[in-house]
Design a protein around this motif. Structure first.
Motif: not given
Length: 279
Positions: A96-102, A124-127, A196-207
């Protein structure tokens, strides 16, 4: 890549598919575009990845894909649509390849449905801004779709497209990015902006993820700068690769380099033979 569509329980899901004539036997790469793009943006990269089955979706609310029912979605909502789509296609194993918001969508999918995945690339990850104060979150949410609504598609694309590429980018690449931006729908764009404004990548990948995961970034990215991508890789203990002479849309600016990085990562995970080793 050929345009296709599926009828899911939640509505129409549109995508593009490319690759060998027998897709069931080909290693599969699933491509998730960013907030200002669509499935068609991957066409230039697709030419550099022969031998792979490529599946690039139009995210919910993009192209003719049905928007999400939740008007204030999280990355997890997009991940559930992604799971329904991949299940309907019979994809059992993919990278799976996710670009930016993806990349946020890819992270949410990895957290919820790791069983279909051989690996993940966060490009080029959005976080996300979910930990910012309310004023900042509101600014991020309104910063794109309101401009599109006010300026119109042509003016918005002309102003925004060059920033997604490196300085001195190929005019044909700028035109490609502009063309994808002109396909945006305000409602789908607003939903993605909310996420984008209200979520966080770290909620899904905390470790660190249990599956192989790679972070890549264009070394001239002005939207999600390389130092932020390297910081993400460092926090999670993940490998990191620069894409030289590339801006935020690194797979458009430097498709050969991006394809090499992706192939090097995906080939062993998907059991693809190295052509250089073939007698």
């Amino acid at each position: 890549m050929d345009a296709r569509r599926l009828r899911l329980e939640t509505g129409e899901q549109c995508y593009r598919e490319g690759g060998p004539g027998s897709p069931d036997e080909a290693p599969t790469l699933v491509l998730l575009h960013g907030i200002s793009s669509s499935a068609g943006s991957w066409a230039k990269l697709a030419e550099r990845l022969p031998g792979y089955r490529l599946l690039a979706w139009d995210a919910p609310g993009y192209g003719d894909s049905q928007p999400l029912a939740n008007e204030a979605p999280t990355a997890a909502d997009y991940a559930e649509r992604l799971e329904a789509w991949l299940a309907a296609l019979g994809v059992e194993r993919c990278v799976l390849v996710g670009h930016s918001l993806g990349a946020m969508m890819a992270g949410a999918y990895l957290a919820a449905h790791p069983g279909r995945l051989a690996g993940v690339v966060l490009a080029d990850p959005a976080q996300g801004y979910g930990d910012a104060d309310e004023a900042k979150r509101d600014e991020v949410y309104r910063s794109r779709w309101t401009q599109l609504e006010t300026q119109g598609h042509a003016a918005y694309a002309r102003a925004r497209a060059p920033r997604l590429l490196r300085e001195g980018a190929d005019p044909a690449d700028i035109a490609r990015v502009e063309a994808e931006m002109q396909k945006l729908h305000v409602a789908g764009f607003a939903q993605a902006g909310w996420m984008l404004a209200n979520d966080l990548l770290s909620r899904y990948l905390p470790v660190a993820p249990a599956l192989p995961t790679l972070v890549v970034c264009g070394d001239e990215d002005r939207i999600t700068p390389p130092e932020d991508a390297r910081g993400l890789a460092s926090r999670l203990g993940l490998p990191y690769r620069d894409i030289p002479r590339a801006g935020h849309a690194s797979y458009i600016d430097a498709p050969e380099a991006f394809a090499r990085v992706l192939d090097d990562f995906a080939r062993p995970l998907l059991g693809v033979a190295d052509a250089s080793e073939t007698p």
